[in-house]
Design an enzyme around this catalytic site. Sequence first.
Site, short mmCIF file in Angstrom:
data_model
loop_
_atom_site.label_atom_id
_atom_site.label_comp_id
_atom_site.label_asym_id
_atom_site.label_seq_id
_atom_site.Cartn_x
_atom_site.Cartn_y
_atom_site.Cartn_z
N ARG A 115 -18.55 -9.68 -4.24
CA ARG A 115 -18.77 -10.63 -3.06
C ARG A 115 -20.21 -9.25 -2.25
O ARG A 115 -20.64 -9.53 -1.58
CB ARG A 115 -18.35 -10.63 -1.63
CG ARG A 115 -17.19 -11.64 -2.23
CD ARG A 115 -15.93 -11.72 -2.22
NE ARG A 115 -15.09 -12.77 -2.60
CZ ARG A 115 -14.27 -13.16 -3.81
NH1 ARG A 115 -14.29 -11.64 -4.10
NH2 ARG A 115 -13.31 -13.96 -4.02
N GLU A 172 -7.71 -0.74 -6.96
CA GLU A 172 -8.33 -2.32 -7.67
C GLU A 172 -9.45 -2.92 -7.66
O GLU A 172 -9.92 -3.71 -7.21
CB GLU A 172 -8.80 -1.29 -8.94
CG GLU A 172 -9.32 -0.15 -9.44
CD GLU A 172 -10.20 0.19 -9.29
OE1 GLU A 172 -11.64 -0.24 -9.78
OE2 GLU A 172 -10.37 1.42 -8.72
N TYR A 190 -14.30 -6.86 -3.52
CA TYR A 190 -15.25 -7.19 -2.37
C TYR A 190 -16.87 -6.99 -3.12
O TYR A 190 -17.29 -7.54 -2.64
CB TYR A 190 -14.65 -5.62 -1.26
CG TYR A 190 -14.04 -5.88 -1.08
CD1 TYR A 190 -13.80 -7.18 0.67
CD2 TYR A 190 -12.64 -5.15 -0.07
CE1 TYR A 190 -13.07 -7.30 1.61
CE2 TYR A 190 -11.38 -5.46 0.44
CZ TYR A 190 -11.63 -6.59 1.59
OH TYR A 190 -10.48 -6.87 2.06
N LYS A 191 -16.57 -6.49 -4.17
CA LYS A 191 -18.02 -5.64 -4.89
C LYS A 191 -18.32 -6.87 -5.47
O LYS A 191 -19.68 -6.98 -5.60
CB LYS A 191 -17.35 -4.55 -6.06
CG LYS A 191 -17.27 -3.08 -5.63
CD LYS A 191 -17.40 -2.28 -6.74
CE LYS A 191 -17.46 -1.25 -5.97
NZ LYS A 191 -17.23 0.07 -6.47
N GLU A 194 0.44 -1.16 -0.28
CA GLU A 194 -0.14 -0.01 -0.28
C GLU A 194 0.92 1.50 -0.31
O GLU A 194 0.19 2.43 0.36
CB GLU A 194 -1.15 0.04 0.74
CG GLU A 194 -1.81 -1.67 1.25
CD GLU A 194 -2.75 -0.98 2.53
OE1 GLU A 194 -2.67 -0.91 3.31
OE2 GLU A 194 -4.39 -2.16 2.17
#
Length: 163
Positions: A143, A134, A140-141, A28
Amino acid sequence: MATFVIRLATTADCSDTLWLIKELAEYEYMEEQAILTEKDLLEDGFREPSFYHCLVTEVPEEPWTPKRQSIAGFAMYYFTYDPWIGKLLYLEDFFVMSEYRDFGIGSEILKNLSQGAKKCRCSRMHFLVADWNEPSTNFYKRRDASDPASKEQWRLLSTRSTC
């Protein structure tokens, strides 16, 4: 990948978990902010009161990490309370080493966390994702995660405990 096991972390996992936390910070671009020590992990997670819970993903010896570690991923979380909706599981950090991605480890960790949240009667799971990340956002999206911060136009602010 043949097998992996997701389990609660023990004190013996603190060294590997700290290494993964630093790997995540590097991923990160925030290495300088990862100031936690192994002592902090031990004291904060394995004494009362415990400030966090942690799942680790253990892989068999054959595909160990390049640093000869058996822990290839972790999820650090805690329970909190929202006065509007009640109990929440807050996923603080979640990381699977790049060479162990695409084996279903991340999906299984998330499934495990979701089951734990349901067992504790949490109404939701919350987590943050960096805007630029991204791959994680898409993970996550897929899910069914949503982004209430952008819809409701609020910000996460932070302050040092010395206010």
